[in-house]
Design an enzyme around this catalytic site. Structure first.
Site, PDB file in Angstrom:
ATOM      1  N   GLY A  89       6.824  37.137  16.036  1.00 29.36           N
ATOM      2  CA  GLY A  89       5.719  37.683  16.831  1.00 29.36           C
ATOM      3  C   GLY A  89       6.151  38.890  17.638  1.00 29.36           C
ATOM      4  CB  THR A 138      11.051  35.438  21.973  1.00 30.72           C
ATOM      5  OG1 THR A 138      10.005  34.523  22.327  1.00 30.72           O
ATOM      6  CG2 THR A 138      12.308  34.981  22.684  1.00 30.72           C
ATOM      7  CG  ASP A 148       7.268  32.019  23.085  1.00 35.72           C
ATOM      8  OD1 ASP A 148       6.254  32.043  23.807  1.00 35.72           O
ATOM      9  OD2 ASP A 148       7.221  31.951  21.841  1.00 35.72           O
ATOM     10  CG  MET A 153       0.322  33.020  24.054  1.00 40.68           C
ATOM     11  SD  MET A 153       0.951  34.479  23.144  1.00 40.68           S
ATOM     12  CE  MET A 153      -0.470  34.845  22.091  1.00 40.68           C
ATOM     13  N   GLY A 154       2.843  29.693  24.952  1.00 37.48           N
ATOM     14  CA  GLY A 154       4.063  28.906  25.111  1.00 37.48           C
ATOM     15  C   GLY A 154       3.836  27.509  24.580  1.00 37.48           C
ATOM     16  CD  GLU A 211       0.158  28.686  22.888  1.00 37.81           C
ATOM     17  OE1 GLU A 211      -0.849  28.827  22.184  1.00 37.81           O
ATOM     18  OE2 GLU A 211       1.205  29.338  22.702  1.00 37.81           O
ATOM     19  CG  LEU A 219      -5.440  40.981  25.774  1.00 35.67           C
ATOM     20  CD1 LEU A 219      -6.559  40.765  26.762  1.00 35.67           C
ATOM     21  CD2 LEU A 219      -5.533  42.369  25.155  1.00 35.67           C
ATOM     22  CD  GLN A 220      -0.265  35.112  26.715  1.00 37.02           C
ATOM     23  OE1 GLN A 220       0.395  34.416  27.477  1.00 37.02           O
ATOM     24  NE2 GLN A 220      -1.407  34.699  26.211  1.00 37.02           N
TER      25      GLN A 220
END
Lengths: 415, 415
Positions: A15, A143, A145, A189-190, A245, A301-302
């Site tokens: 990603g 990442t 993340d 996210m995550g 999420e 967007l993040q």
């Protein structure tokens, strides 16, 4: 530290982030400077571009456009999610890679990505070693993340964190303009690691953030969540909740899956039209409190909001790419470039090298001791960790009031 | 131009924007300078704050914090959605307003908002005239929707447009990193007027925008939409679609309502969990094309993202507030401050005054001649119109890598 002459190839994988292209700029600009690197190739869509002999001659690009990569979001060369099989199970891809490497005399392989991409990088490295083809292989971390093992943090995280904290502060202001009650649920996210959601705590630290923050590191208790939200709603009339999420209940079931269960009981909840996690929780809370509830997903967007990227992150992403080349030229191979925080009160980010086999597929989560005991927020230790990563404003050159992103020519390498 | 001495009161009304506080700064800072204005009050939650005698003495605020209002999103004083009844039906509120105005010798009333707020402003103005209470009333326009009649554009629109265009460009890059197909559907605010959705055409103008743009000004044909999307998907593998939340079919039914119908036929669509319009369309397109589809809602962010506000918009919002005070002091009343574009190739924004009764409740939509004949995009005329409005970068002062927003003391006015 023997001198190794040959071409290099660079690929982007997994990603995208706001700053993955800054690492690309670091690799490409440094490689173009090095005498022993005879050609600089950029793979279209990562490892797939190499397998398909689909890659670009980066020396054909304008240096201005390469510079613009520092502020261009997403993966300019194209990314891929492609998992290499184990070489001892199926050697096809590896043989093909070797063939391509030999054909172009590729002696340097730089791969930019997260956990899975480091697995690819590691496998390529080990295979080349096994067959005795001299090629220096370096992973460049990336990442949003922030879940790569062994590195203090990952390029991409600081910018995503800055976007999340800034937007959360803005939503905080928006969500309290009326004197009527309002509950806002932010979905961040995550899937497994809560680093991104934790970044919303930076907004709380500034007094403009969520009242409740839920990370996937702690099992999510729906009843406790309703209780907490209702209590704050009754006290203040306004509640902001940030949820990852990936939050799961104690049985390991994703809370986002509760949506389909609720849809089945739509008469009781009155809304069959549930969306993602934010909407699911919003519907539950609305039913319980009667409050006006709004669910907001930061969505893509993040990970692509380069307009509010962290300059620290951009610079470090560039440094990671540049360092990978320098170390490889010096003779290092089979490593991922990683970050180590310097000692002392001033933030300092040093480069270190980690064995690829150690980082591949290993995940780093938010330490439980940084999560408040009741599981609804982050401690000052997290704030101290994250704050330096979001410092500085990275800005694209602006044309017509809008960012001017890099436009690469993408001249295919001569076969 | 008789001199009128007395206090002024200012209120914010309707949905907030990134720059409504810039207008507040314009009104308050100008009013504090004027000798004839004996006190400057800021109403908590608009007209409601006046009715409830809940307002702040703005002279107690630090000038630094008042300056920061220029870059602080949302309504710092609090907003309201409160519709005044017609005075000939129910005079209660008006009598109370008059009582408060008299008590504090309020001789200037400035009200900042959109269509409904101008209706409030107009009603107050007409009532004070009717009862012979001398009070100068001026409306200050505000709305991200850009749908106020008679003004070239509205403060708030330029910043929302800049956010939408910038984010769309970023999503455009994100949505094409993989070499697999992908359809992205962006849902943008605007229930009746398509100005905000049209702003995504600025991204297309820069080559990084939607392929298809649907505004509420044109009836939405689901079959045609599927056909267009499928065609572009087959050609390019990537499609970006921008839709206004307010698109309706030829019978006037909101497409977002199709979601509940689809939920009933979930077996055929496989997804009972539909969200808003973006998810509804995403599910339909997914079913028809088999493509990977992603729906994204810009949600509240488009009206509060001060971090990417247009400097032109901030300055004009300030100017609108400031001009309202200046004109009122000069003797004008019963007007809304509006913008007129100067002649010539250089963009120039002049102030003009419109009768409140003309603007109240009148809506301005995107001219049909600015919409491409097939209804899927905007013409160059729109680009020429919108581009000047998004110029310049407004930035908050940054503390700890995050915006430093205004913190008002909100000292209650002495009763």
């Amino acid at each position: 530290m023997s001198r190794l002459e040959g071409a290099c190839i660079f690929g982007q994988s997994g990603g995208p982030t706001s700053v993955i292209n800054a690492s690309a700029a670091g690799v490409i600009q440094e490689a173009l400077k090095q005498d022993c690197i005879t050609a600089v190739y950029g793979a279209a869509h990562g490892i797939k571009g190499i397998l398909e002999e689909n890659f670009f001659d980066m020396s054909k690009e304008d240096s201005y456009e390469l510079d613009l990569l520092k502020t261009t979001p997403s993966s300019a060369l194209g990314s891929v999610r492609y998992k290499l099989k184990n070489a001892d199970e199926d050697e096809t891809d590896y043989k093909r890679l070797l063939e391509v490497f030999k054909k172009y005399n590729i002696r340097y392989f730089f791969y930019n990505g997260g956990n899975d991409s480091m697995d690819t990088c590691n496998k390529v490295s080990k295979y080349m070693q096994k067959v005795g083809y001299e090629c220096r292989v370096m992973g460049v971390p990336k990442t949003i993340d922030n879940d790569l093992w062994g590195t203090d943090h990952c390029p991409g995280y600081g910018s995503a964190a800055k976007y999340i904290a800034t937007s959360t502060m803005e939503v905080y202001h928006d969500a309290r303009v009326y004197d009527t009650g309002m509950i806002t649920i932010l979905e961040i996210m995550g899937r497994n690691a809560g680093w991104l959601t934790a970044a919303s705590a930076l907004a709380s630290y500034k007094g403009n953030g969520p009242d409740l923050i839920y990370l996937p590191e702690v099992p999510f208790d729906l009843d406790k969540f309703i209780e907490d939200t209702t209590r704050i709603y009754k006290q203040n009339g306004k509640v902001i909740v940030a949820v990852s999420e990936g939050i799961k209940d104690k049985d390991g079931k994703y809370i986002s899956e509760y949506g389909s269960d609720l849809a089945k009981t739509k008469d009781s909840f009155g809304h069959a039209q549930l969306g993602g996690l934010a909407s699911t929780l919003a519907n539950i809370v609305k039913e319980k409190t009667g409050a006006k509830v709004r669910g907001i997903e930061f969505s893509l967007l993040q990970r692509c909001a380069a307009h509010v990227a962290s300059l620290t992150d951009v610079n470090e992403a560039y440094l990671a790419g540049q360092s990978a080349v320098k170390y490889a030229v010096e003779g290092k191979t089979d490593y991922m470039v990683a970050f180590e925080r310097g000692e002392g009160p001033e933030y300092k980010c040093n480069i270190k090298l980690l064995n690829l086999s150690e980082v591949a597929n290993t995940e780093k989560k938010v330490p439980l001791e940084w999560i408040k005991p009741d599981g609804t927020g982050l401690t000052q230790d997290f704030i101290n960790y994250a704050l330096p990563l979001i410092q500085g404003e990275s800005k694209s050159p602006i044309e017509d009031g809008l960012p001017r992103f890099a436009k690469l020519k993408k001249v295919l390498a001569k076969k």
